[in-house]
Design a protein around this motif. Structure first.
Motif, PDB file in Angstrom:
ATOM      1  N   THR A  82       0.925  -1.236  -0.114  1.00 42.60           N
ATOM      2  CA  THR A  82       0.149   0.061   0.011  1.00 42.60           C
ATOM      3  C   THR A  82       0.819   1.330  -0.301  1.00 42.60           C
ATOM      4  O   THR A  82       0.579   2.217  -0.867  1.00 42.60           O
ATOM      5  CB  THR A  82      -0.763  -0.068   1.338  1.00 42.60           C
ATOM      6  OG1 THR A  82      -1.532  -1.396   1.164  1.00 42.60           O
ATOM      7  CG2 THR A  82      -1.769   1.343   1.209  1.00 42.60           C
ATOM      8  N   CYS A  83       1.991   1.255   0.795  1.00 43.89           N
ATOM      9  CA  CYS A  83       2.797   2.409   0.852  1.00 43.89           C
ATOM     10  C   CYS A  83       3.319   2.757  -0.660  1.00 43.89           C
ATOM     11  O   CYS A  83       3.430   3.782  -1.009  1.00 43.89           O
ATOM     12  CB  CYS A  83       4.160   2.110   1.846  1.00 43.89           C
ATOM     13  SG  CYS A  83       5.492   3.061   1.644  1.00 43.89           S
ATOM     14  N   VAL A  84       3.802   1.646  -1.320  1.00 45.39           N
ATOM     15  CA  VAL A  84       4.445   1.895  -2.559  1.00 45.39           C
ATOM     16  C   VAL A  84       3.649   1.830  -3.923  1.00 45.39           C
ATOM     17  O   VAL A  84       4.234   2.175  -5.092  1.00 45.39           O
ATOM     18  CB  VAL A  84       5.761   0.810  -2.786  1.00 45.39           C
ATOM     19  CG1 VAL A  84       6.653   1.006  -1.470  1.00 45.39           C
ATOM     20  CG2 VAL A  84       5.008  -0.422  -2.873  1.00 45.39           C
ATOM     21  N   GLU A  85       2.193   1.888  -3.644  1.00 50.69           N
ATOM     22  CA  GLU A  85       1.457   1.778  -4.493  1.00 50.69           C
ATOM     23  C   GLU A  85       1.376   3.196  -5.478  1.00 50.69           C
ATOM     24  O   GLU A  85       0.649   3.315  -6.608  1.00 50.69           O
ATOM     25  CB  GLU A  85       0.144   1.405  -4.370  1.00 50.69           C
ATOM     26  CG  GLU A  85      -0.640   2.286  -3.441  1.00 50.69           C
ATOM     27  CD  GLU A  85      -2.114   1.672  -3.346  1.00 50.69           C
ATOM     28  OE1 GLU A  85      -2.380   0.745  -3.536  1.00 50.69           O
ATOM     29  OE2 GLU A  85      -2.771   2.483  -2.336  1.00 50.69           O
ATOM     30  N   THR A  86       1.974   4.221  -4.642  1.00 52.44           N
ATOM     31  CA  THR A  86       1.726   5.568  -5.099  1.00 52.44           C
ATOM     32  C   THR A  86       3.011   6.256  -4.831  1.00 52.44           C
ATOM     33  O   THR A  86       3.518   6.231  -3.573  1.00 52.44           O
ATOM     34  CB  THR A  86       0.457   6.457  -4.936  1.00 52.44           C
ATOM     35  OG1 THR A  86       0.465   7.583  -5.290  1.00 52.44           O
ATOM     36  CG2 THR A  86       0.264   6.375  -3.437  1.00 52.44           C
ATOM     37  N   LEU A 125       2.901   9.579  -4.285  1.00 52.13           N
ATOM     38  CA  LEU A 125       2.439  10.526  -3.319  1.00 52.13           C
ATOM     39  C   LEU A 125       2.279  10.269  -1.808  1.00 52.13           C
ATOM     40  O   LEU A 125       2.327   9.015  -1.646  1.00 52.13           O
ATOM     41  CB  LEU A 125       0.861  11.063  -3.962  1.00 52.13           C
ATOM     42  CG  LEU A 125       1.144  11.169  -5.212  1.00 52.13           C
ATOM     43  CD1 LEU A 125      -0.618  11.528  -5.641  1.00 52.13           C
ATOM     44  CD2 LEU A 125       1.458  12.740  -5.584  1.00 52.13           C
ATOM     45  N   PRO A 126       2.248  11.025  -0.747  1.00 47.16           N
ATOM     46  CA  PRO A 126       2.113  10.909   0.444  1.00 47.16           C
ATOM     47  C   PRO A 126       0.789  10.290   0.626  1.00 47.16           C
ATOM     48  O   PRO A 126      -0.164  10.634   0.313  1.00 47.16           O
ATOM     49  CB  PRO A 126       2.277  12.234   1.063  1.00 47.16           C
ATOM     50  CG  PRO A 126       2.839  13.250   0.240  1.00 47.16           C
ATOM     51  CD  PRO A 126       2.420  12.670  -1.428  1.00 47.16           C
ATOM     52  N   ASN A 127       0.909   9.075   1.520  1.00 48.48           N
ATOM     53  CA  ASN A 127      -0.321   8.442   2.007  1.00 48.48           C
ATOM     54  C   ASN A 127       0.249   7.423   3.320  1.00 48.48           C
ATOM     55  O   ASN A 127      -0.335   6.472   3.508  1.00 48.48           O
ATOM     56  CB  ASN A 127      -0.551   7.101   0.830  1.00 48.48           C
ATOM     57  CG  ASN A 127       0.420   6.374   0.657  1.00 48.48           C
ATOM     58  OD1 ASN A 127       1.778   6.278   1.041  1.00 48.48           O
ATOM     59  ND2 ASN A 127       0.195   5.125  -0.133  1.00 48.48           N
ATOM     60  N   VAL A 128       0.901   8.262   4.132  1.00 44.36           N
ATOM     61  CA  VAL A 128       1.118   7.707   5.406  1.00 44.36           C
ATOM     62  C   VAL A 128      -0.090   7.320   6.108  1.00 44.36           C
ATOM     63  O   VAL A 128      -0.179   6.293   7.127  1.00 44.36           O
ATOM     64  CB  VAL A 128       2.240   8.486   6.028  1.00 44.36           C
ATOM     65  CG1 VAL A 128       1.732   9.691   6.507  1.00 44.36           C
ATOM     66  CG2 VAL A 128       2.747   7.674   7.402  1.00 44.36           C
ATOM     67  N   PHE A 138       7.276   2.590   9.930  1.00 43.30           N
ATOM     68  CA  PHE A 138       6.593   3.830  10.070  1.00 43.30           C
ATOM     69  C   PHE A 138       7.595   4.761  10.122  1.00 43.30           C
ATOM     70  O   PHE A 138       7.549   5.900   9.666  1.00 43.30           O
ATOM     71  CB  PHE A 138       5.590   4.011  10.411  1.00 43.30           C
ATOM     72  CG  PHE A 138       4.015   3.255  10.170  1.00 43.30           C
ATOM     73  CD1 PHE A 138       3.377   3.883   9.153  1.00 43.30           C
ATOM     74  CD2 PHE A 138       3.703   2.061  10.773  1.00 43.30           C
ATOM     75  CE1 PHE A 138       2.415   3.134   8.549  1.00 43.30           C
ATOM     76  CE2 PHE A 138       2.522   1.567  10.186  1.00 43.30           C
ATOM     77  CZ  PHE A 138       1.901   1.893   9.009  1.00 43.30           C
ATOM     78  N   ARG A 139       8.647   4.437  11.025  1.00 44.60           N
ATOM     79  CA  ARG A 139       9.885   5.521  11.236  1.00 44.60           C
ATOM     80  C   ARG A 139      10.451   5.511  10.023  1.00 44.60           C
ATOM     81  O   ARG A 139      11.169   6.855   9.588  1.00 44.60           O
ATOM     82  CB  ARG A 139      10.489   5.197  12.267  1.00 44.60           C
ATOM     83  CG  ARG A 139      12.024   5.886  12.596  1.00 44.60           C
ATOM     84  CD  ARG A 139      12.597   5.514  13.710  1.00 44.60           C
ATOM     85  NE  ARG A 139      11.734   5.682  15.036  1.00 44.60           N
ATOM     86  CZ  ARG A 139      12.060   5.491  16.398  1.00 44.60           C
ATOM     87  NH1 ARG A 139      13.405   5.212  16.465  1.00 44.60           N
ATOM     88  NH2 ARG A 139      11.404   5.840  17.213  1.00 44.60           N
ATOM     89  N   HIS A 140      10.748   4.555   8.962  1.00 46.41           N
ATOM     90  CA  HIS A 140      11.426   4.645   7.823  1.00 46.41           C
ATOM     91  C   HIS A 140      10.549   4.593   6.538  1.00 46.41           C
ATOM     92  O   HIS A 140      10.850   4.230   5.521  1.00 46.41           O
ATOM     93  CB  HIS A 140      12.394   3.376   7.577  1.00 46.41           C
ATOM     94  CG  HIS A 140      13.326   3.349   8.755  1.00 46.41           C
ATOM     95  ND1 HIS A 140      13.006   2.655  10.031  1.00 46.41           N
ATOM     96  CD2 HIS A 140      14.739   3.917   9.119  1.00 46.41           C
ATOM     97  CE1 HIS A 140      13.990   2.680  10.808  1.00 46.41           C
ATOM     98  NE2 HIS A 140      14.906   3.370  10.141  1.00 46.41           N
ATOM     99  N   PHE A 141       9.365   5.335   6.741  1.00 47.93           N
ATOM    100  CA  PHE A 141       8.323   5.248   5.604  1.00 47.93           C
ATOM    101  C   PHE A 141       8.630   6.100   4.548  1.00 47.93           C
ATOM    102  O   PHE A 141       8.546   5.370   3.275  1.00 47.93           O
ATOM    103  CB  PHE A 141       7.011   5.861   6.236  1.00 47.93           C
ATOM    104  CG  PHE A 141       5.922   5.863   5.220  1.00 47.93           C
ATOM    105  CD1 PHE A 141       4.764   4.639   5.258  1.00 47.93           C
ATOM    106  CD2 PHE A 141       5.615   6.843   4.501  1.00 47.93           C
ATOM    107  CE1 PHE A 141       4.015   4.398   4.484  1.00 47.93           C
ATOM    108  CE2 PHE A 141       4.420   6.713   3.543  1.00 47.93           C
ATOM    109  CZ  PHE A 141       3.538   5.529   3.568  1.00 47.93           C
ATOM    110  N   LYS A 142       9.475   7.005   4.773  1.00 49.98           N
ATOM    111  CA  LYS A 142       9.804   7.920   3.436  1.00 49.98           C
ATOM    112  C   LYS A 142      10.955   7.068   2.445  1.00 49.98           C
ATOM    113  O   LYS A 142      11.125   7.309   1.625  1.00 49.98           O
ATOM    114  CB  LYS A 142      10.278   9.299   4.037  1.00 49.98           C
ATOM    115  CG  LYS A 142       8.976  10.286   4.316  1.00 49.98           C
ATOM    116  CD  LYS A 142       9.255  11.466   4.688  1.00 49.98           C
ATOM    117  CE  LYS A 142       8.326  12.440   5.080  1.00 49.98           C
ATOM    118  NZ  LYS A 142       8.931  13.671   5.714  1.00 49.98           N
ATOM    119  N   LEU A 143      11.785   6.452   3.534  1.00 52.77           N
ATOM    120  CA  LEU A 143      12.777   5.705   2.743  1.00 52.77           C
ATOM    121  C   LEU A 143      12.327   4.727   2.027  1.00 52.77           C
ATOM    122  O   LEU A 143      12.715   4.328   0.980  1.00 52.77           O
ATOM    123  CB  LEU A 143      13.844   5.072   3.927  1.00 52.77           C
ATOM    124  CG  LEU A 143      14.765   6.300   4.575  1.00 52.77           C
ATOM    125  CD1 LEU A 143      15.588   5.570   5.462  1.00 52.77           C
ATOM    126  CD2 LEU A 143      15.465   7.161   3.760  1.00 52.77           C
TER     127      LEU A 143
END
Length: 278
Positions: free
Chosen positions: A110-114, A116-119, A162-167
């Protein structure tokens, strides 16, 4: 991503335009036990006693055999390996380990399907998956985890994934490139060049000597706009120059008047002093 040492820099990300962007979506939680790891796979995982054996087995089960040359596969392998390690540390059985592994994998997808920000969408989906496996309400949910498990799993996911979500998003999603084109009202749109003109502009066809000596100046549809802008700028600059010159002239006159007063001041004081002595 449990440790910083396990992260490898990903290869160069592909570019994608705004027309191909997938907007963040809301997913509905479902029971995901045995979704990615069935009973036979869990038996093999439980039989793996060493780190290398477990990683090799996970790479084979999840099609990540290229983890030594592909940084993305290496990141995924570390994510799934530490998921199994956490399940072992907490004493999860086969059903709980398989369900928790599926939750982690679904959240990552789900995180990498877009790009765009989706946290927020990912975290809400994660909490729904957890509750879906902690409340007995067949066929919609099962009571696989108790309250203590919920706290442990939530803390683990917040402190690791979730701490490394942006990575994770940077490593697995394409880079977004935005091209902006401006259209002016009242200006004719540029006509597309044909293949021959495009080839000539690219230097694929020989240019005659006469063309080199006397280059033809093509009229651009924005030439009138550029000329208008240049005219307005010149007028503004001319007015600004006059205003600056007037201010400088006024300042020079004031400065000259002050100099005259300073020069007359001492002589006037001397004259008044002599008059008093007489």
């Amino acid at each position: 991503m449990a440790t910083e040492d396990s992260f490898s820099p990903p290869p160069q990300r592909p570019l994608m335009g705004p027309e191909s962007l997938n907007k963040p979506q809301t997913h509905k939680a479902k029971i995901c036990m045995w979704k990615y790891l069935d009973v036979h796979s869990m038996d093999l995982i439980n039989a793996a006693k060493t780190t290398d054996t477990l990683k090799s087995l996970l790479a084979e089960l999840l099609a990540l055999q290229d983890f030594e040359s592909n940084p993305r596969s290496a990141i995924l392998l570390d994510l799934y390996f530490y998921t199994i390690q956490f399940s072992r540390e907490q004493g999860f059985n086969r059903e709980q380990t398989s369900a928790f592994f599926s939750i982690v994998k679904d959240v990552h997808e789900t995180c990498v399907e877009t790009p765009l920000p989706n946290v927020e969408e990912c975290y809400n989906y994660f909490t729904e998956l957890i509750f879906c496996h902690s409340i007995r309400r067949p066929p919609f949910s099962i009571d696989l985890f108790d309250q203590d498990h919920l706290v442990l799993i939530t803390d683990y996911m917040i402190n690791t994934y979730f701490r490394h979500f942006k990575l994770y998003k940077y490593a697995f999603t394409p880079q977004v490139r935005l091209d902006i084109s401006l259209t002016y009202i009242g200006m004719p749109e540029p006509e597309p060049k044909d293949e021959e003109a495009a080839a000539e502009s690219a230097g694929l066809s020989p240019v005659p000597e006469e063309a080199e000596l006397t280059p033809v100046q093509e009229e651009s549809p924005t030439a009138a706009l550029r000329e208008y802008i240049a005219t307005q700028l010149n007028q503004e600059l001319a007015q600004l120059r006059l205003s600056v010159e007037e201010r400088l002239k006024t300042t020079e006159e004031q400065f000259a008047a002050k100099l005259v007063q300073l020069e007359k001041g001492p002589s006037a004081r001397k004259g008044s002093t002599r008059g008093r002595k007489k």
